[in-house]
Design an enzyme around this catalytic site. Structure first.
Site, PDB file in Angstrom:
ATOM      1  N   CYS A 176      49.994  43.676  40.358  1.00 40.90           N
ATOM      2  CA  CYS A 176      49.102  43.786  39.813  1.00 40.90           C
ATOM      3  C   CYS A 176      48.344  44.976  40.592  1.00 40.90           C
ATOM      4  CB  CYS A 176      48.727  42.314  39.130  1.00 40.90           C
ATOM      5  SG  CYS A 176      47.221  42.592  38.377  1.00 40.90           S
ATOM      6  N   GLU A 177      47.199  45.756  39.340  1.00 43.76           N
ATOM      7  CA  GLU A 177      46.375  46.855  39.891  1.00 43.76           C
ATOM      8  C   GLU A 177      45.154  45.781  40.334  1.00 43.76           C
ATOM      9  OE1 GLU A 177      45.002  49.300  36.828  1.00 43.76           O
ATOM     10  OE2 GLU A 177      47.092  50.220  37.719  1.00 43.76           O
ATOM     11  N   HIS A 178      44.865  44.913  38.830  1.00 44.77           N
ATOM     12  CA  HIS A 178      43.595  44.139  39.146  1.00 44.77           C
ATOM     13  C   HIS A 178      42.956  43.366  39.636  1.00 44.77           C
ATOM     14  CE1 HIS A 178      44.230  45.201  34.755  1.00 44.77           C
ATOM     15  NE2 HIS A 178      43.825  46.100  35.272  1.00 44.77           N
ATOM     16  N   HIS A 179      44.677  42.824  40.725  1.00 47.00           N
ATOM     17  CA  HIS A 179      44.580  41.300  42.258  1.00 47.00           C
ATOM     18  C   HIS A 179      44.890  41.973  43.103  1.00 47.00           C
ATOM     19  CE1 HIS A 179      43.856  39.198  37.657  1.00 47.00           C
ATOM     20  NE2 HIS A 179      42.049  39.165  39.225  1.00 47.00           N
TER      21      HIS A 179
ATOM     22  N   GLN B 221      51.428  45.744  33.094  1.00 44.71           N
ATOM     23  CA  GLN B 221      53.066  45.481  33.354  1.00 44.71           C
ATOM     24  C   GLN B 221      52.661  46.676  31.763  1.00 44.71           C
ATOM     25  OE1 GLN B 221      54.639  41.810  32.517  1.00 44.71           O
ATOM     26  NE2 GLN B 221      56.076  42.373  30.190  1.00 44.71           N
TER      27      GLN B 221
ATOM     28  N   HIS C 167      53.533  36.507  36.476  1.00 43.18           N
ATOM     29  CA  HIS C 167      52.729  37.031  36.950  1.00 43.18           C
ATOM     30  C   HIS C 167      51.915  36.445  37.667  1.00 43.18           C
ATOM     31  CE1 HIS C 167      52.114  41.723  34.371  1.00 43.18           C
ATOM     32  NE2 HIS C 167      53.273  40.152  33.549  1.00 43.18           N
TER      33      HIS C 167
ATOM     34  N   CYS D 159      49.110  36.339  39.253  1.00 44.04           N
ATOM     35  CA  CYS D 159      47.699  36.519  39.049  1.00 44.04           C
ATOM     36  C   CYS D 159      47.382  35.236  37.838  1.00 44.04           C
ATOM     37  CB  CYS D 159      47.135  37.632  38.559  1.00 44.04           C
ATOM     38  SG  CYS D 159      47.735  38.727  37.613  1.00 44.04           S
TER      39      CYS D 159
END
Length: 187
Positions: A76-79, A117, A145, A147
């Site tokens: 995941c590019e956010h976390h 995703q 996920h 996260c």
């Protein structure tokens, strides 16, 4: 291109930032291990799905081709935490098919990047349409996920499902229904 030296520096700073001793025995080689691991995990950055989808075989049939339960792991590019699950791909050939392993390789190209995703699902469908020119393609991804499971809301086992439809799958609801039936799912 992965810059191992920068990754090693960043990992050392991260370890120091969380209060670790970067010189203790268990962590001495960790920056190098992480840099080598990132080459593998993010190797899709330097790959082109077209390399895998360009080798096709002629067919007379235009019946649906499905490859289901393709296991993948992404980040995941956010976390910067993993998400993983199964990708299911179907397409309607227009005179040519691709080797089945090439569909799994295409999933890997896009999964081995920092990703979300929803984007992953669309990238796979778009690559099929661009490089194979089928009459249509549909991609469904089911993933868990980290996260969501190990931080934040902490709901292990929850699944995120995304769908990307292209070509005839956008215009013919019966094809989409057939895809779901063949997947063993009710619509």
């Amino acid at each position: 291109m992965i810059d191992q030296e920068k990754i090693e520096q960043a990992v050392r700073l991260l370890l120091e930032g969380i209060g670790e001793d970067v010189d203790r025995e268990g962590l001495k080689d960790t920056p190098n291990r992480i840099a080598r691991m990132y080459e593998e995990l993010y190797g899709g950055m330097d790959e082109d799905a077209g390399d895998h989808l360009s080798k096709t075989f002629s067919v007379d049939s235009s019946e649906m081709v499905i490859e289901k339960d393709i296991t993948f792991y992404s980040t995941c590019e956010h976390h910067l935490l993993p998400f993983y699950g199964k990708a299911h791909i179907a397409y309607i050939p227009d005179g040519k098919v691709v080797g089945l392993s090439k569909l799994a390789r295409t999933v890997e190209v896009f999964a081995r990047r920092l990703q979300i995703q929803e984007q992953l699902t669309g990238q796979i469908a778009d690559a099929l349409m661009e490089h194979m020119q089928p009459k249509g393609a549909i991609v469904m991804i089911e993933a868990e996920h980290m996260c969501m499971t190990m931080r934040g809301i902490k709901k292990p086992g929850s699944q995120t499902v995304t769908l990307a439809r292209r070509g005839v799958f956008e215009t013919d609801p019966a094809l989409e229904e057939r895809f779901f039936r063949m997947m063993g799912r009710q619509v």
